[in-house]
Structures are given as structure tokens and as C-alpha cells.
Enzyme design. Structure first.
Site, PDB file in Angstrom:
ATOM      1  N   GLY A  15      48.757  73.545  31.502  1.00 53.34           N
ATOM      2  CA  GLY A  15      49.253  72.367  32.226  1.00 53.34           C
ATOM      3  C   GLY A  15      49.781  71.291  31.285  1.00 53.34           C
ATOM      4  NE  ARG A  19      47.233  63.168  36.663  1.00 53.29           N
ATOM      5  CZ  ARG A  19      46.330  63.705  37.480  1.00 53.29           C
ATOM      6  NH1 ARG A  19      45.577  62.936  38.233  1.00 53.29           N
ATOM      7  NH2 ARG A  19      46.168  65.009  37.523  1.00 53.29           N
ATOM      8  N   GLY A  84      51.604  77.414  38.765  1.00 48.34           N
ATOM      9  CA  GLY A  84      50.357  77.410  39.522  1.00 48.34           C
ATOM     10  C   GLY A  84      49.246  78.184  38.836  1.00 48.34           C
ATOM     11  N   GLY A 108      40.591  74.572  30.560  1.00 44.66           N
ATOM     12  CA  GLY A 108      40.480  73.964  29.222  1.00 44.66           C
ATOM     13  C   GLY A 108      40.173  72.484  29.255  1.00 44.66           C
ATOM     14  CD  GLU A 160      44.323  73.358  45.953  1.00 47.17           C
ATOM     15  OE1 GLU A 160      44.354  72.393  45.161  1.00 47.17           O
ATOM     16  OE2 GLU A 160      43.383  74.168  45.975  1.00 47.17           O
ATOM     17  CG  ASN A 233      43.295  64.978  35.753  1.00 46.77           C
ATOM     18  OD1 ASN A 233      43.699  66.085  35.421  1.00 46.77           O
ATOM     19  ND2 ASN A 233      42.451  64.793  36.750  1.00 46.77           N
ATOM     20  CE1 TYR A 371      37.581  52.336  -5.450  1.00 51.65           C
ATOM     21  CE2 TYR A 371      38.386  52.379  -7.713  1.00 51.65           C
ATOM     22  CZ  TYR A 371      38.261  52.973  -6.460  1.00 51.65           C
ATOM     23  OH  TYR A 371      38.808  54.206  -6.246  1.00 51.65           O
ATOM     24  CG  ASN A 391      40.339  55.062  -9.851  1.00 46.79           C
ATOM     25  OD1 ASN A 391      40.800  53.926  -9.712  1.00 46.79           O
ATOM     26  ND2 ASN A 391      40.196  55.894  -8.845  1.00 46.79           N
ATOM     27  CB  SER A 410      28.347  40.685 -14.408  1.00 46.81           C
ATOM     28  OG  SER A 410      27.040  40.879 -13.941  1.00 46.81           O
TER      29      SER A 410
HETATM   30  C1  UD1 Z   1      42.890  73.151  41.069  1.00 50.28           C
HETATM   31  C2  UD1 Z   1      42.498  73.978  42.298  1.00 50.28           C
HETATM   32  C3  UD1 Z   1      41.667  73.099  43.203  1.00 50.28           C
HETATM   33  C4  UD1 Z   1      40.443  72.582  42.488  1.00 50.28           C
HETATM   34  C5  UD1 Z   1      40.854  71.877  41.211  1.00 50.28           C
HETATM   35  C6  UD1 Z   1      39.622  71.556  40.394  1.00 50.28           C
HETATM   36  C7  UD1 Z   1      44.284  75.553  42.693  1.00 50.28           C
HETATM   37  C8  UD1 Z   1      45.476  75.857  43.518  1.00 50.28           C
HETATM   38  N1  UD1 Z   1      43.674  74.404  42.964  1.00 50.28           N
HETATM   39  O1  UD1 Z   1      43.703  72.105  41.522  1.00 50.28           O
HETATM   40  O2  UD1 Z   1      41.254  73.831  44.354  1.00 50.28           O
HETATM   41  O3  UD1 Z   1      39.702  71.703  43.296  1.00 50.28           O
HETATM   42  O4  UD1 Z   1      41.702  72.708  40.398  1.00 50.28           O
HETATM   43  O5  UD1 Z   1      39.952  70.799  39.267  1.00 50.28           O
HETATM   44  O6  UD1 Z   1      43.899  76.334  41.847  1.00 50.28           O
HETATM   45  N2  UD1 Z   1      47.092  75.291  34.905  1.00 50.28           N
HETATM   46  C9  UD1 Z   1      47.829  76.193  34.182  1.00 50.28           C
HETATM   47  N3  UD1 Z   1      49.010  76.615  34.658  1.00 50.28           N
HETATM   48  C10 UD1 Z   1      49.493  76.218  35.853  1.00 50.28           C
HETATM   49  C11 UD1 Z   1      48.734  75.292  36.603  1.00 50.28           C
HETATM   50  C12 UD1 Z   1      47.531  74.861  36.114  1.00 50.28           C
HETATM   51  O7  UD1 Z   1      47.415  76.577  33.093  1.00 50.28           O
HETATM   52  O8  UD1 Z   1      50.585  76.649  36.230  1.00 50.28           O
HETATM   53  C13 UD1 Z   1      45.805  74.815  34.385  1.00 50.28           C
HETATM   54  C14 UD1 Z   1      45.854  73.346  34.051  1.00 50.28           C
HETATM   55  O9  UD1 Z   1      46.177  73.159  32.687  1.00 50.28           O
HETATM   56  C15 UD1 Z   1      44.426  72.902  34.343  1.00 50.28           C
HETATM   57  C16 UD1 Z   1      43.973  73.843  35.430  1.00 50.28           C
HETATM   58  O10 UD1 Z   1      44.826  74.954  35.379  1.00 50.28           O
HETATM   59  O11 UD1 Z   1      43.583  73.055  33.241  1.00 50.28           O
HETATM   60  C17 UD1 Z   1      43.985  73.210  36.799  1.00 50.28           C
HETATM   61  O12 UD1 Z   1      45.300  72.835  37.106  1.00 50.28           O
HETATM   62  P1  UD1 Z   1      45.612  71.584  38.016  1.00 50.28           P
HETATM   63  O13 UD1 Z   1      47.053  71.462  38.198  1.00 50.28           O
HETATM   64  O14 UD1 Z   1      44.878  70.409  37.508  1.00 50.28           O
HETATM   65  O15 UD1 Z   1      44.957  72.058  39.385  1.00 50.28           O
HETATM   66  P2  UD1 Z   1      44.625  71.139  40.598  1.00 50.28           P
HETATM   67  O16 UD1 Z   1      45.846  70.869  41.346  1.00 50.28           O
HETATM   68  O17 UD1 Z   1      43.798  70.002  40.169  1.00 50.28           O
HETATM   69 CA    CA Z   2      43.200  68.873  37.933  1.00 50.12          CA
END
Ligand code: UD1
Ligand code: CA
Length: 511
Positions: A15, A19, A84, A108, A160, A233, A371, A391, A410
Site C-alpha cells: 500500500g 496519509r 486490493g 506490514g 467493507e 495510517n 574535548y 585531533n 588545565s
Molecule cells: C482492510 C480489510 C478490512 C479490515 C481492514 C483492517 C479488505 C478488503 N478490507 O481494509 O475488512 O477491517 O483491512 O485494517 O481486505 N495492501 C496491499 N495491496 C493492496 C491493498 C492493500 O498490499 O492492493 C496492504 C496495505 O499495504 C495494508 C493492508 O494491505 O498493509 C490493508 O490495506 P488497506 O487498504 O489499509 O485495507 P483497508 O481498506 O483498511
Molecule cells: Ca487500513
């Protein structure tokens, strides 16, 4: 819990972390001394995965470089576009072709999740014979999270926030985003995903619906410690979590026998170790791999980073990095120990002293305003107030070696490279440029001359020239600066020779 080992853990970390508003990947921002991602990997390692895959995307170069450094055994899978969480796990599965068994998915950016909690999740999953188990959390304010839909004693779905109706939004049980899947179900479920949602993404959460409709059992593991499921975030969340985690660390050390006068202003990073009966005064920050031995007293207002403090040592209002402070030694107030400082047992670095690459022997003292850079000092030596180890010659740094039981008067300047032998003595105010042998006295400064009757004669001369301001000692002094009558070096009077031992007795470096 030795039996909670899994086939793989997949850590989602692709991700963008917008923010955070940072040039640094969100995952590399530190929390109590460790980057968020390092925390996440620590939990992942707790379920002894045969394969550990991190899905990278945004700021990929930074994240990969970090992984190379701290966890070179970790596999990475690249997610080119963030389509996603379901898409991200698909990318990881390409690196895990043909895998069977249990697969854990974590994030992560959820750093407080512990290895123990992940093991409990896996154990719950196995005891209930689930095909998929979701970690959930009950939040007073569930806004933003996916809501968990229950039916009977199982889970029927996750919706969601943006796809939820009002009744679903009222649900307080949220999806933490941490799961265990049977590998076969996960593969089939991922293949079934469609971007049929408000964000047009592939949602990992839709695997729940697939599992239920194909007769698989989906269960939940409810985690009551909400911090363990919380993601970071932005920087306000990072600060709040730092506060909470620090509170837990500080609390833990108190239970281990460390006296912490003010837990609110004491910061202890995760990699620090502290023996019992250590006392930490307010405003103490212990960072990196700092270790504090029994009976040491640190603070107030001190920061130690990667410092080893011996038993019974004391550090007051000082800053130190990559230094060793021997048992029973004292530091401060107001001193600055830079990398490579080693203070011997019962040694002293006093007030307003800066040290760097300095080995200070057992019982040796650098008590005031010094020093001390690139120095090797033997035991029992005293470095007088205001001494400078010069030095740097504008091109290179050089070492000054001072033997044992040496006395440096001194306000001396020791111009490196220089070797000052054991049991030698340097007169106060010396500027040394050549070595001193064992037992020698070195004097390197202008000799003092006392001129009898000079003041009387001076006043008479200046009074005659400036009658308007005559008569006060102050005016005589100020005209001393301006007058051309000040005697010059070529005066014919015989200089008065003062033996250096005598002149030093009024200006020693002793405390
Ligand atoms: C996701 C969950 C949600 C949950 C929430 C908890 C889904 C659809 N939704 O939502 O139900 O309550 O986490 O925090 O799974 N990431 C990727 N690649 C992507 C998208 C995300 O690696 O394409 C990683 C992000 O870096 C992050 C994690 O997945 O570490 C969660 O992604 P984020 O976009 O924050 O998910 P939420 O919309 O918060
Ligand atoms: Ca999140």
C-alpha cells in the site's frame, strides 16, 4: 505451542501509506526503536513459517533494501498496482506455487500484533477444524473497518464500511485483516474474486463468501487487545501507539525490578536490556541496543543510544551513543559521549565534556570542559579542566596517547599525533606538539614575567595624558587596552622566571 508452525506467512505491504505524508515508506517509520515492518516480521516469525513472503509495491526499493538488511531470507512478491488485498495475496501465491497446509496473512503496518497472538489464532483455527479463521476485534468506534457478519456459530461474511448498509455499520465486531487459510481454499477463493465493490478492487474478505458457499467452515478468533489489531495510517496514530507500546515496555521493566521514577517521561526502546535495581530518573531515553547493569542510576534528562552501562555507574543529564561506561563510573552533568567512547571502571567524564573515539582508562578522570577526541588514556590519569585534544589538522584525524598516572594541567592543548608517557606531568596552559617521555614534566607556554612598579608608573603616565578620566581604577584599566604605552615583548626588563611546578599548583585539573 511448538506445533503452531505454518506453511507460509504472507505480509501485505504494498500500500501507498499516503496519509503518512512522508518520503520514507510508512513501513520503515520506527515505533519504539524498530520499523513497523520489522515488528510485523517478528510476529510472523512466531508461527515458524516455512516460507515468509512480503508483498511489496509502493516505495518498493526502500522496503526491499530494508528486508535485505534485516531479513534476507524473506521472499518478496511484487504487486505492481494496488488492486486490493485479494490481488496482493494472489501476487504472493505466485511465489508459493503448489503450497499446501496453513497460510497466515498479516499486514506490514500492524506492528503491535504479537507472535503469541498469531500462535493462538493458528491454534484456534486448527482446534475448530476451520478452513479459514479471521481475527476480529470489537471496537467502540468501528468506522473505517470491515464489519464481521455472523450466522449461527460461524462467520458468513465481511462487509467493507463503504459497501455496508446502516444495520451493518452498527456492527462493532471488525475484521482485523489477519487470517489463517487452508492453502487450497485460499487458492480457489482468490480465483473466484471479482472487483464487484465500491472501490473496484479484489477484496481478500470476499474469500469468506466463497468459503461459505462451498461448504467450508469459517471461524473467528476475537482479540481483546485492540492495539494488536490496529494499523498505522498517519503520524497521530504512530504517536498514540508509541505511547501505548512504551507504556507497556516501561511497565514490564518495573515488574522486572527497575525503579522508574516517572513512567510518563521515560522512554525505553524494544531492544534495550536492564538489570534489576537500576534507577531511571525522569526524562531518560534508552534507545537501540543499550544495556544497563545492576545498580546503575540514569538521568534525569539523559539519552543513551547503543550504550553499555556497567553496574553502579551514574549518568546525569547527558547524551551518549555507541559508548561503554564502566562499572562505578560517572558521567555528567551535561556531557556528550560520541561513538567509540569507552570509560573505564570508576572513571569520570564530568561536566561539559565531549568525547569521541576515546578510551579512558580505569579510574581516569576528564572532569570539566574538555574535548577528548581520538584519545587513548591509561589508568589513573587526570585530564585538567579545559583540556583540548586537538585531533584534526584540517586534513586528517590523529590520535593522542596518554599513559597511566599522568597529570595534564588545565587548559592544555594536546596537538595530535602525540604520545604522553606514563607518570608524566604537563604544565597548565601548555600547547603540546611533541611527545613527552615517562616521568617528564612538559611545559609549553610563554613564561610569566612580573614587572615591579609597572602599575604605578603606568597610571601616572595615563593620568597625565587623560586627566578628564583620571582617578579611578576602572578608567586606568580601560585605557590599558587602548594606550600605546602598553609594554611590548622587547621590554628590557629581565623576565621573572616562575618554576612551572609552582605556577601549576594554583591551576591544576584536580576537582
Ligand atoms: C482492510 C480489510 C478490512 C479490515 C481492514 C483492517 C479488505 C478488503 N478490507 O481494509 O475488512 O477491517 O483491512 O485494517 O481486505 N495492501 C496491499 N495491496 C493492496 C491493498 C492493500 O498490499 O492492493 C496492504 C496495505 O499495504 C495494508 C493492508 O494491505 O498493509 C490493508 O490495506 P488497506 O487498504 O489499509 O485495507 P483497508 O481498506 O483498511
Ligand atoms: Ca487500513
Amino acid at each position: 505451542m511448538g506445533d503452531s508452525s505454518v506453511a507460509a506467512v504472507i505480509v501485505l505491504a504494498a500500500g501507498s501509506g499516503t496519509r503518512m505524508k512522508s518520503h520514507t515508506s510508512k513501513l520503515l517509520h520506527p515505533l519504539c526503536g524498530k520499523p513497523l515492518l520489522t515488528w510485523a516480521l517478528g510476529a510472523a516469525e512466531g508461527v515458524a513459517p516455512q516460507k515468509l513472503v512480503v508483498v511489496v509495491g509502493h516505495n518498493r526499493d526502500q522496503v526491499e533494501a530494508h528486508l535485505q538488511e534485516v531479513a534476507p531470507h524473506v521472499l518478496t512478491a511484487v504487486q505492481e498496482t494496488q488492486d486490493g488485498t485479494g490481488h496482493a495475496v494472489r501476487c504472493a501465491m505466485e511465489a508459493l506455487e503448489g503450497i499446501t497446509g496453513d497460510i497466515v496473512v498479516t499486514y506490514g503496518d500492524v506492528p503491535m500484533l504479537t507472535a503469541e497472538t498469531l500462535r493462538r489464532l493458528v491454534n484456534t483455527h486448527r482446534q475448530a477444524s476451520n478452513a479459514m479463521t479471521i481475527m476480529t476485534s470489537i471496537l467502540d468506534n468501528p468506522t473505517g473497518y470491515g464489519r464481521v457478519l455472523r450466522s449461527g456459530n460461524g462467520i458468513s461474511g465481511v462487509v467493507e464500511e463503504r459497501d455496508a448498509d446502516d444495520a451493518q455499520k452498527a456492527i462493532k465486531e471488525t475484521n482485523a485483516g489477519i487470517y489463517v487459510f487452508d492453502a487450497d481454499l485460499l487458492r480457489d477463493g482468490l480465483a473466484s474474486l471479482t472487483p464487484d465493490n465500491d472501490q473496484h478492487q479484489l477484496y481478500l474478505t470476499d474469500v469468506v463468501g466463497y468459503a461459505c458457499s462451498h461448504g467450508h467452515r469459517v471461524g473467528a478468533y476475537l482479540e481483546n487487545d485492540r492495539w494488536q489489531t490496529e494499523g498505522i495510517n498517519d503520524r497521530t496514530q504512530l504517536a498514540a501507539m508509541s505511547h501505548e507500546l512504551n507504556h507497556r515496555i516501561v511497565h514490564g521493566w518495573m515488574l522486572e525490578g527497575v525503579t522508574i521514577i516517572d513512567p510518563e517521561t521515560t522512554w525505553i526502546e524494544a531492544g534495550v536490556s536492564i538489570e534489576q535495581d537500576v534507577v531511571l530518573w525522569p526524562g531518560t531515553i534508552l534507545a537501540g541496543a543499550t544495556s544497563i547493569a545492576s545498580g546503575a542510576v540514569i538521568g534525569p534528562d539523559s539519552r543513551l543510544t547503543d550504550v553499555e552501562v556497567g553496574s553502579g555507574a551514574q549518568v546525569v543529564r547527558s547524551e551518549a551513543t555507541l559508548a561503554v561506561i564502566g562499572a562505578g563510573a560517572t558521567v555528567g552533568p551535561f556531557s556528550y559521549l560520541r561513538p567509540g567512547t569507552t570509560l573505564g571502571e570508576k572513571g569520570k567524564i564530568g561536566a561539559y565534556v565531549e568525547t569521541k573515539n576515546a578510551q579512558i582508562g580505569e579510574g581516569s578522570k576528564v572532569p570539566h570542559l574538555t574535548y577528548c577526541g581520538d584519545a587513548v588514556i591509561g589508568e589513573g590519569t587526570n585530564i585538567g579542566a579545559g583540556t583540548i585534544f586537538a585531533n584534526y589538522d584540517s586534513k586528517a584525524k590523529h590520535v593522542t596517547t596518554v599513559g597511566k598516572n599522568v597529570f595534564i594541567g588545565s587548559q592544555s592543548v594536546l596537538v595530535a599525533p602525540l604520545v604522553i608517557g606514563d607518570d608524566s606531568f604537563v604544565a597548565a596552559g601548555s600547547a603540546l606538539t611533541s611527545d613527552v617521555a615517562t616521568g617528564e614534566l612538559a611545559v609549553a607556554r610563554g613564561r610569566q614575567r612580573n614587572i615591579a612598579g609597572w602599575v604605578q608608573s603606568f597610571r601616572e603616565r595615563t593620568r597625565a595624558k587623560k586627566p578628564a578620566v583620571a582617578g579611578t581604577a576602572d578608567s586606568a584599566e580601560s585605557s590599558l587596552v587602548e594606550t600605546s604605552e602598553t609594554p611590548t615583548a622587547d621590554t628590557t626588563e629581565t623576565p621573572v622566571v616562575v618554576p612551572p611546578q609552582e605556577s601549576d599548583s594554583t591551576s591544576t585539573g584536580k576537582e
